[in-house]
Motif scaffolding. Structure first.
Motif, PDB file in Angstrom:
ATOM      1  N   LYS A 114       0.840  -1.194   0.000  1.00 38.58           N
ATOM      2  CA  LYS A 114       0.000   0.000   0.000  1.00 38.58           C
ATOM      3  C   LYS A 114       0.882   1.254   0.000  1.00 38.58           C
ATOM      4  CE  LYS A 114      -4.047  -2.056   2.277  1.00 38.58           C
ATOM      5  NZ  LYS A 114      -4.966  -1.824   1.146  1.00 38.58           N
ATOM      6  N   GLU A 115       0.251   2.386  -0.208  1.00 36.69           N
ATOM      7  CA  GLU A 115       0.991   3.644  -0.332  1.00 36.69           C
ATOM      8  C   GLU A 115       1.745   4.027   0.929  1.00 36.69           C
ATOM      9  OE1 GLU A 115      -2.048   3.809  -3.604  1.00 36.69           O
ATOM     10  OE2 GLU A 115      -1.985   3.052  -1.536  1.00 36.69           O
ATOM     11  N   ASP A 116       1.240   3.612   2.105  1.00 31.76           N
ATOM     12  CA  ASP A 116       1.882   4.014   3.360  1.00 31.76           C
ATOM     13  C   ASP A 116       2.937   3.026   3.836  1.00 31.76           C
ATOM     14  OD1 ASP A 116       0.180   1.953   4.025  1.00 31.76           O
ATOM     15  OD2 ASP A 116      -0.920   3.060   5.575  1.00 31.76           O
ATOM     16  N   GLU A 117       3.216   1.998   3.039  1.00 28.75           N
ATOM     17  CA  GLU A 117       4.284   1.055   3.380  1.00 28.75           C
ATOM     18  C   GLU A 117       5.633   1.778   3.316  1.00 28.75           C
ATOM     19  OE1 GLU A 117       6.214  -2.653   4.175  1.00 28.75           O
ATOM     20  OE2 GLU A 117       4.059  -2.237   4.124  1.00 28.75           O
ATOM     21  N   PRO A 118       6.462   1.661   4.352  1.00 36.08           N
ATOM     22  CA  PRO A 118       7.781   2.308   4.309  1.00 36.08           C
ATOM     23  C   PRO A 118       8.594   1.842   3.099  1.00 36.08           C
ATOM     24  CG  PRO A 118       7.286   1.562   6.535  1.00 36.08           C
ATOM     25  CD  PRO A 118       6.223   0.982   5.644  1.00 36.08           C
ATOM     26  N   LEU A 119       9.239   2.802   2.448  1.00 36.60           N
ATOM     27  CA  LEU A 119      10.030   2.489   1.268  1.00 36.60           C
ATOM     28  C   LEU A 119      11.400   1.945   1.673  1.00 36.60           C
ATOM     29  CD1 LEU A 119       9.298   5.654  -0.916  1.00 36.60           C
ATOM     30  CD2 LEU A 119       8.092   3.464  -0.914  1.00 36.60           C
ATOM     31  N   LYS A 120      11.940   1.084   0.817  1.00 37.52           N
ATOM     32  CA  LYS A 120      13.310   0.588   1.011  1.00 37.52           C
ATOM     33  C   LYS A 120      13.844   0.172  -0.353  1.00 37.52           C
ATOM     34  CE  LYS A 120      16.181  -2.759   3.475  1.00 37.52           C
ATOM     35  NZ  LYS A 120      16.190  -3.927   4.416  1.00 37.52           N
ATOM     36  N   ALA A 121      14.882   0.874  -0.815  1.00 33.98           N
ATOM     37  CA  ALA A 121      15.451   0.599  -2.133  1.00 33.98           C
ATOM     38  C   ALA A 121      16.924   0.223  -1.993  1.00 33.98           C
ATOM     39  CB  ALA A 121      15.309   1.820  -3.035  1.00 33.98           C
ATOM     40  N   VAL A 122      17.345  -0.731  -2.812  1.00 30.89           N
ATOM     41  CA  VAL A 122      18.743  -1.160  -2.788  1.00 30.89           C
ATOM     42  C   VAL A 122      19.486  -0.774  -4.059  1.00 30.89           C
ATOM     43  CG1 VAL A 122      18.376  -3.051  -1.165  1.00 30.89           C
ATOM     44  CG2 VAL A 122      18.082  -3.460  -3.618  1.00 30.89           C
ATOM     45  N   THR A 123      18.784  -0.273  -5.053  1.00 31.40           N
ATOM     46  CA  THR A 123      19.426   0.175  -6.286  1.00 31.40           C
ATOM     47  C   THR A 123      19.526   1.697  -6.282  1.00 31.40           C
ATOM     48  OG1 THR A 123      17.314   0.328  -7.463  1.00 31.40           O
ATOM     49  CG2 THR A 123      18.511  -1.780  -7.596  1.00 31.40           C
ATOM     50  N   VAL A 124      20.473   2.215  -7.051  1.00 25.57           N
ATOM     51  CA  VAL A 124      20.657   3.659  -7.128  1.00 25.57           C
ATOM     52  C   VAL A 124      19.390   4.332  -7.659  1.00 25.57           C
ATOM     53  CG1 VAL A 124      21.931   5.501  -8.310  1.00 25.57           C
ATOM     54  CG2 VAL A 124      23.166   3.552  -7.338  1.00 25.57           C
ATOM     55  N   TYR A 125      18.819   3.760  -8.713  1.00 23.52           N
ATOM     56  CA  TYR A 125      17.606   4.355  -9.286  1.00 23.52           C
ATOM     57  C   TYR A 125      16.477   4.385  -8.266  1.00 23.52           C
ATOM     58  CZ  TYR A 125      13.428   4.953 -12.156  1.00 23.52           C
ATOM     59  OH  TYR A 125      12.225   5.402 -12.670  1.00 23.52           O
ATOM     60  N   GLY A 126      16.241   3.281  -7.580  1.00 26.38           N
ATOM     61  CA  GLY A 126      15.197   3.237  -6.567  1.00 26.38           C
ATOM     62  C   GLY A 126      15.438   4.240  -5.462  1.00 26.38           C
ATOM     63  N   GLN A 127      16.695   4.376  -5.051  1.00 26.49           N
ATOM     64  CA  GLN A 127      17.047   5.337  -4.010  1.00 26.49           C
ATOM     65  C   GLN A 127      16.858   6.771  -4.495  1.00 26.49           C
ATOM     66  OE1 GLN A 127      21.021   3.972  -3.250  1.00 26.49           O
ATOM     67  NE2 GLN A 127      20.367   2.364  -1.831  1.00 26.49           N
ATOM     68  N   ASN A 128      17.189   7.026  -5.773  1.00 22.76           N
ATOM     69  CA  ASN A 128      16.965   8.349  -6.353  1.00 22.76           C
ATOM     70  C   ASN A 128      15.494   8.731  -6.278  1.00 22.76           C
ATOM     71  OD1 ASN A 128      19.365   8.220  -9.151  1.00 22.76           O
ATOM     72  ND2 ASN A 128      19.667   8.614  -6.981  1.00 22.76           N
ATOM     73  N   LYS A 129      14.629   7.819  -6.674  1.00 25.75           N
ATOM     74  CA  LYS A 129      13.201   8.108  -6.682  1.00 25.75           C
ATOM     75  C   LYS A 129      12.659   8.283  -5.260  1.00 25.75           C
ATOM     76  CE  LYS A 129      11.858   8.164 -11.031  1.00 25.75           C
ATOM     77  NZ  LYS A 129      11.104   9.272 -11.623  1.00 25.75           N
ATOM     78  N   LEU A 130      13.181   7.488  -4.348  1.00 23.32           N
ATOM     79  CA  LEU A 130      12.786   7.616  -2.951  1.00 23.32           C
ATOM     80  C   LEU A 130      13.156   9.006  -2.432  1.00 23.32           C
ATOM     81  CD1 LEU A 130      13.510   4.887  -0.246  1.00 23.32           C
ATOM     82  CD2 LEU A 130      13.760   7.313   0.248  1.00 23.32           C
ATOM     83  N   GLU A 131      14.362   9.460  -2.751  1.00 30.76           N
ATOM     84  CA  GLU A 131      14.800  10.784  -2.320  1.00 30.76           C
ATOM     85  C   GLU A 131      13.924  11.883  -2.929  1.00 30.76           C
ATOM     86  OE1 GLU A 131      18.838  13.584  -2.205  1.00 30.76           O
ATOM     87  OE2 GLU A 131      18.975  11.513  -2.928  1.00 30.76           O
ATOM     88  N   CYS A 132      13.561  11.712  -4.197  1.00 34.11           N
ATOM     89  CA  CYS A 132      12.679  12.690  -4.847  1.00 34.11           C
ATOM     90  C   CYS A 132      11.342  12.789  -4.122  1.00 34.11           C
ATOM     91  CB  CYS A 132      12.450  12.312  -6.306  1.00 34.11           C
ATOM     92  SG  CYS A 132      13.862  12.600  -7.389  1.00 34.11           S
ATOM     93  N   GLU A 133      10.785  11.660  -3.743  1.00 32.97           N
ATOM     94  CA  GLU A 133       9.515  11.680  -3.023  1.00 32.97           C
ATOM     95  C   GLU A 133       9.636  12.485  -1.730  1.00 32.97           C
ATOM     96  OE1 GLU A 133       7.240   8.234  -2.388  1.00 32.97           O
ATOM     97  OE2 GLU A 133       7.612   7.329  -4.355  1.00 32.97           O
ATOM     98  N   GLN A 134      10.729  12.287  -1.027  1.00 36.26           N
ATOM     99  CA  GLN A 134      10.934  13.009   0.227  1.00 36.26           C
ATOM    100  C   GLN A 134      11.038  14.511  -0.019  1.00 36.26           C
ATOM    101  OE1 GLN A 134      14.478  10.928   1.520  1.00 36.26           O
ATOM    102  NE2 GLN A 134      13.308   9.440   2.712  1.00 36.26           N
ATOM    103  N   LEU A 135      11.746  14.902  -1.078  1.00 33.86           N
ATOM    104  CA  LEU A 135      11.890  16.319  -1.406  1.00 33.86           C
ATOM    105  C   LEU A 135      10.532  16.939  -1.736  1.00 33.86           C
ATOM    106  CD1 LEU A 135      15.101  16.210  -3.655  1.00 33.86           C
ATOM    107  CD2 LEU A 135      14.932  17.108  -1.331  1.00 33.86           C
TER     108      LEU A 135
END
Length: 288
Positions: A114-135
């Motif tokens: 679901k949308e409120d599940e905490p994110l966790k990425a192990v790839t650079v691309y996934g981490q980039n997108k996670l950071e964008c969401e936070q910004l």
């Protein structure tokens, strides 16, 4: 008439949206206007335009490039997104950001998420997108974060499809080239048309995060076999050409499917993988 700035406007989904909704005024932003590896160029271009909505699809999602060039990937995917955020604030514009299932690719528990599940990425691309969401969430009040699954579709005049499982299966069968598909993985597989055709409704959603994905219960290998069967291939051909990759992800089964309950509660409809395959093959004349 709303003016929509579309970044990555030559991409498949962006082109699909603009074709489905000619009623809007579009500012098309491509690499010719600004190279996203140079955030200063992005900022300079954004100062020349005014818009009501930004549909931000531009990114580099190539796993190998991002892993080998993390600083470059960060400039393209994160630092240039910050310039987009700044421009949205200056224009008092809504940002519609293209997120990804890859922001869940480090999860040990299985989806659908679901949308409120905490994110966790192990790839650079996934981490980039996670950071964008936070910004985005920390700086904007008016935004949509749309997390996509692996999108499917075929090319048509003016629309060049991105690599996807249907095209991969077709290429393998047409060329008679045995191709492996991952067994230890489940992903939602979604007809891009669902997003494009309903984009006018999506634009009106309340601020927040939404999963844009059809449901799927099959592994990638099982999904590939299903597509081949729908293309009327014999079992002998399927067994010869559509092969299981049992070695990939043996350490941890990857399941980052997305739960679409939230967005469907607003009347925006996504189907099942099987329904999507049937619709694609019918729309592009591969079956009746």
């Amino acid at each position: 008439m709303k003016t929509i700035l579309v970044t990555g406007s030559n991409g498949y989904l962006a082109s699909f949206v603009m074709k489905e909704h000619p009623e809007f005024n579009y500012i098309k932003m491509t690499r010719k206007d600004a190279d996203f590896s140079n955030p200063d160029q992005v900022e300079a271009f954004l100062k020349t335009v005014q818009f009501d909505v930004c549909f931000h699809t531009a990114a580099n999602a190539t796993t190998a490039l991002c892993e080998e060039n993390p600083e470059l990937a960060h400039k393209i995917n994160v630092e240039s997104t910050q310039k987009i955020i700044d421009a949205c604030k200056q224009n008092n514009a809504r940002l519609i950001f293209s997120g990804t299932e890859q922001s869940f690719n480090g999860k040990e528990n299985r989806g659908p998420f679901k949308e409120d599940e905490p994110l966790k990425a192990v790839t650079v691309y996934g981490q980039n997108k996670l950071e964008c969401e936070q910004l985005i969430q920390s700086q904007l009040d008016d935004y949509l974060i749309l997390r996509y699954s692996w999108q499917m579709g075929l090319s048509q005049p003016g629309l060049k499809a991105s690599p996807n499982i249907i095209k991969n299966v077709m290429d393998a069968l047409i060329k008679g080239c045995p191709t492996k598909f991952t067994v230890n993985e489940k992903r939602c597989l979604t007809y891009a048309k669902h997003i494009a055709s309903q984009f006018d409704k999506i634009m009106k959603l309340p601020t927040g995060v939404y999963h844009c994905a059809s449901s799927n219960s099959l592994s990638t290998y099982e999904a590939a076999k299903y597509i081949a069967k729908k293309l009327n291939c014999s079992q002998e051909t399927i067994d010869k050409i559509i092969l299981p990759n049992n070695d990939r992800y043996t350490d941890r089964f990857r399941d980052y499917r997305l739960d679409n309950t939230k967005i469907q509660s607003y009347g925006i409809v996504f189907g099942t993988f099987e329904e999507d395959v049937d619709a694609i093959l019918k729309d592009y004349g591969w079956c009746k």
